[in-house]
Write an enzyme that holds these catalytic residues in place. Structure first.
Site, short mmCIF file in Angstrom:
data_model
loop_
_atom_site.label_atom_id
_atom_site.label_comp_id
_atom_site.label_asym_id
_atom_site.label_seq_id
_atom_site.Cartn_x
_atom_site.Cartn_y
_atom_site.Cartn_z
N GLY A 75 18.40 -5.03 35.87
CA GLY A 75 17.03 -5.53 35.95
C GLY A 75 16.58 -6.12 34.63
N ILE A 76 15.38 -6.70 34.64
CA ILE A 76 14.95 -7.47 33.48
C ILE A 76 14.56 -6.59 32.30
CG2 ILE A 76 12.48 -7.64 34.03
CD1 ILE A 76 12.82 -10.70 33.30
N SER A 126 15.88 -3.45 31.19
CA SER A 126 17.06 -3.05 30.40
C SER A 126 17.79 -4.26 29.87
CB SER A 126 18.00 -2.17 31.24
OG SER A 126 18.47 -2.87 32.38
N GLU A 160 0.83 -1.19 0.00
CA GLU A 160 0.00 0.00 0.00
C GLU A 160 0.88 1.26 0.00
OE1 GLU A 160 -3.97 1.55 2.42
OE2 GLU A 160 -2.70 0.00 3.29
N LYS A 207 -9.23 3.50 -2.66
CA LYS A 207 -9.63 2.71 -1.50
C LYS A 207 -11.02 3.12 -1.05
CE LYS A 207 -7.58 1.04 2.84
NZ LYS A 207 -6.40 1.15 3.73
N CYS A 245 -5.96 -3.46 1.83
CA CYS A 245 -5.72 -3.63 3.26
C CYS A 245 -7.00 -3.78 4.08
CB CYS A 245 -4.87 -2.47 3.78
SG CYS A 245 -4.13 -2.80 5.41
N LEU A 281 22.24 0.25 31.66
CA LEU A 281 21.98 -1.16 31.96
C LEU A 281 21.94 -1.33 33.48
CD1 LEU A 281 21.59 -4.02 30.85
CD2 LEU A 281 24.08 -4.24 30.72
N SER A 282 20.74 -1.51 34.01
CA SER A 282 20.55 -1.47 35.47
C SER A 282 20.79 -2.80 36.17
CB SER A 282 19.12 -1.01 35.77
OG SER A 282 18.20 -2.01 35.38
#
Length: 720
Positions: A364-365, A367, A45, A114, A175, A361-362
């Protein structure tokens, strides 16, 4: 075998307003289609302009340049001896339409506008385009002079018509028209149309592909026909990733399928089909009775046979090898997370012409998940390089700071990550040795260029500045401070991390002897955004965020998948760790925990999010639904408290959505304020009318729960 036809559809990685690049990719797709023997080629499209031009569609320049590009295609050798279905905006009688332009041998056969627009969620087509409301009608469109000079045509058919070749008939859907209850393919098929084209700009969303495939299978199963689905692919300049997956469906069976996630700019899918199979499939009494009374479509005739007839000569298919039908390939949600955001990140990186990514980047999950997605991107780049993809190799060399004539090839994902991905652990006195170690170990495992720093001096300087100006020094709650002091001291750390992140992102390439800068990645998940559990303008404020519309539940599944698929055993530590912001001091009796701070679990947040957005529930209807869903283990009063607490926190933090980092769209209940989730950001957050109604019902309704409140958590499941 009767009439064998080779047809082609494609996925193109188009880019909004990149007319030069879009043209080259269109011509390349036509060339490949012809090389494979196709006589009909269908593209995505709005492929000439790119689907995501948004308000640029209202500019005259956009339509002008689209005609200029179409003129080049009409004159090209690639577009000879093949019918091409091409997408672009067209202004007809001063009205802008989203159109398909069907061409053959330097002539425009039909412009098909369309008729049904996508206008919810991420889509705003009615803002830019007008639907064609004259169904099964067409009129003359007077072409621009630049097209008249090329084709010799003054006017061409414009409207709801079909194209009739010597041997078959082609109809067009765009679409959203496939998804509507009364799709055009039904009436077209009853009037004898045998080939349907569908050109889409359909974005990726977790668990979405199945619906798309089933609609095409169902359409051709009961109707009969060949369905060619083309789709945009890649990031065309916004939050969406268009996931390609071009396919060909015949009589309810998928006979060819392209990739859903790919770094290729051009992917062409072909199949050779027997048009007589369509006619045999349609030879039923009930279908014939309906077809005999069907309204007719105007047919635009073209002296060309898709089956390859030239005079009395028929294309030789004696050596045709009939392959077994492929099974439809569906990725699991965790695989979709590994692939979709990774491809989006690659497009964003190469098209922004920056030198890589930077992330706080800490340990934790969240980051961690963002970093692993970047590593997945590096794996895809390395795989494409090993397969000799020259475009990927050229982009990788430029991003990595190599000269264009360098022989560098990024075949090792860890080595490539070290060049373009920078991670930084920003510790304070409240950080634990465990999170610092996890961050370092993950960086080593994926190969990122890692920095470990302590920012206590910065935090202390800001705290001392406040004390110097005001004469009072704020303290954490565990040290006797108030709630306001406690929150302010947490936010100092979070916001300073954002400042430090941008400083290092701008200068780390310079430190390493390179030019340019890095894009800062955010890592707030969809549940925390919904709840507002983050600091405004903290390190969640970044350039882009690949997990901003992914739930914590799905992120955990992704990490578990990546642990084995990417050979990263270090991810086990992230899965087992208790989520914590680490913004308050750790004592013998207190460790900060996210779910405790939020007053609700991540699984509950996913349920609330889906009911609020997907099921369109306000406080009252959410309460009544959850009393039914959770009534066996929670009393009406307990459900009421949970629902009220969610809506209160959601409402009072809604203002944060106005500053949310642009995020990869992946989830139906995303709270993205930019376009997807249009809501106020100043609410009556205590909802007095609604909450009063809930309280009255909760007091009146019987308690059916049979479990202790402590057991309820295990019973709450995320809605499908």
């Amino acid at each position: 075998m009767g009439h064998l036809i080779t047809v082609a559809t494609c996925s193109l990685n188009q880019w909004a307003l990149d007319f030069e690049g879009n043209l080259h990719r269109i011509l390349e797709s036509i060339r490949i289609a012809k090389e494979k023997g196709a006589t009909l080629r269908v593209g995505p499209e709005l492929e000439i302009t790119g689907y995501g031009c948004m308000d640029h569609f209202l500019e005259g320049d956009t339509c002008l340049h689209a005609w200029e590009v179409l003129g080049v295609i009409l004159q090209s050798e690639e577009a000879r001896d093949i019918v091409c279905d091409i997408g672009m905006p067209v202004m007809h009688k001063n009205v802008i339409y989203n159109c398909r332009v069907v061409i053959h041998n330097g002539k425009i056969l039909l412009i098909r506008p369309k008729m049904w627009m996508a206008n919810d969620g991420n889509y705003r087509e009615l803002r830019w385009f007008t639907p064609w409301m004259k169904h099964r009608q067409h009129e003359d469109h007077y072409v621009p002079r630049i097209i008249h000079a090329i084709t010799g045509q003054t006017k061409v058919p414009f409207g709801d018509a079909v194209v009739s070749t010597i041997d078959t008939c082609i109809g067009i859907e765009l679409c959203e028209e496939l998804f509507t209850p009364a799709s055009p393919h039904i009436l077209m098929g009853l009037d004898g149309v045998e080939i349907f084209t569908n050109s889409s700009g359909s974005h990726h969303e977790l668990r979405k592909l199945y619906r798309r495939v089933e609609l095409m299978k169902e359409a051709t199963m009961k109707l009969g026909g060949i369905y060619l689905y083309a789709n945009q692919q890649g990031c065309d300049g916004d939050r969406l990733y268009y996931d390609g997956c071009a396919m060909i469906v015949v009589n309810g069976r998928v006979v060819a399928q392209g990739s859903q996630f790919s770094l290729q700019d051009v992917e062409v899918v072909t199949a050779t089909v027997d048009i007589e199979d369509i006619r045999s499939h349609r030879a039923t009494s009930s279908r014939s009775n309906q077809a005999a009374g069907a309204e007719r479509y105007h047919r635009i005739e073209v002296d060309f046979a898709l089956s390859g007839m030239k005079g009395d000569e028929i294309k030789d298919f004696s050596e045709l090898v009939v392959a077994p039908l492929p099974e439809v390939r569906y990725h699991r949600p965790e695989e979709e997370i590994a692939l979709g955001p990774a491809c989006w990140l690659w497009d964003y990186l190469r098209r922004s012409r920056t030198q890589g990514y930077f992330i706080p980047l800490s340990g934790g999950i969240d980051s961690c998940a963002t970093s692993v997605i970047v590593y997945s991107m590096c794996r895809l780049v390395a795989e494409a390089a090993r397969n000799g993809d020259e475009h990927v190799i050229a982009d990788a060399r430029r991003i990595a700071g190599e000269a264009p004539d360098s022989d560098y090839t990024p075949t090792d994902p860890r080595e490539f990550a070290n060049r373009i991905f920078h991670t930084c652990y920003m510790g304070t006195e409240n950080s634990s040795p465990e999170t610092r170690k996890r961050a370092k170990d993950l960086a080593h495992a994926i190969g990122s260029y890692h920095i470990d720093l302590n920012m206590d001096a910065l935090v202390t300087a800001v705290r001392d500045l406040f004390a110097y100006v005001t004469g009072v020094k704020p303290k954490f709650k565990v040290h006797g401070g108030s709630g306001a002091e406690n929150l302010a001291l947490q936010n100092i750390q979070a916001r300073l991390r954002m400042v430090v992140a941008y400083l290092f992102a701008q200068l780390m390439p310079w430190v390493r002897g390179r030019q340019g800068g890095l894009l800062v990645l955010g890592s707030a998940n969809v549940d925390e955004s919904l709840r507002g559990y983050f600091t405004k303008y903290d390190c969640s404020s970044a350039d882009i965020n690949p997990i901003g519309a992914i739930s914590k539940t799905d992120l955990k599944k992704f990490i578990a998948y990546a642990r084995g698929a990417f050979e990263l055993p270090v991810l086990t530590e992230f899965l087992e760790a208790v989520p914590t912001a680490e913004l308050e001091p750790i004592t013998d009796s207190y460790v900060q925990a996210d779910e405790v701070d939020m007053g609700m679990t991540y699984d509950e947040l996913s349920v609330f999010g889906r009911l609020r957005k997907v099921e369109k529930c306000g406080p009252w209807s959410m309460f009544t639904k959850l009393v039914h869903e959770w009534g066996s283990f929670l009393s009406p009063q307990q459900v009421a408290e949970k629902v009220k607490h969610f809506f209160f926190e959601y409402a009072r933090n809604r203002h944060k959505m106005t500053t949310l980092t642009p995020s990869y769209h992946a989830e139906q209940y995303s709270p993205d304020d930019n376009r997807f989730d249009l809501r106020p950001f100043l609410y009556p957050s205590r909802f007095p009318w609604q909450f009063k109604k809930i309280d009255e019902a909760a007091a009146r309704w019987p308690d059916r729960s049979s479990l202790k409140p402590s057991d309820a958590k295990d019973k709450i499941s995320v809605l499908p």
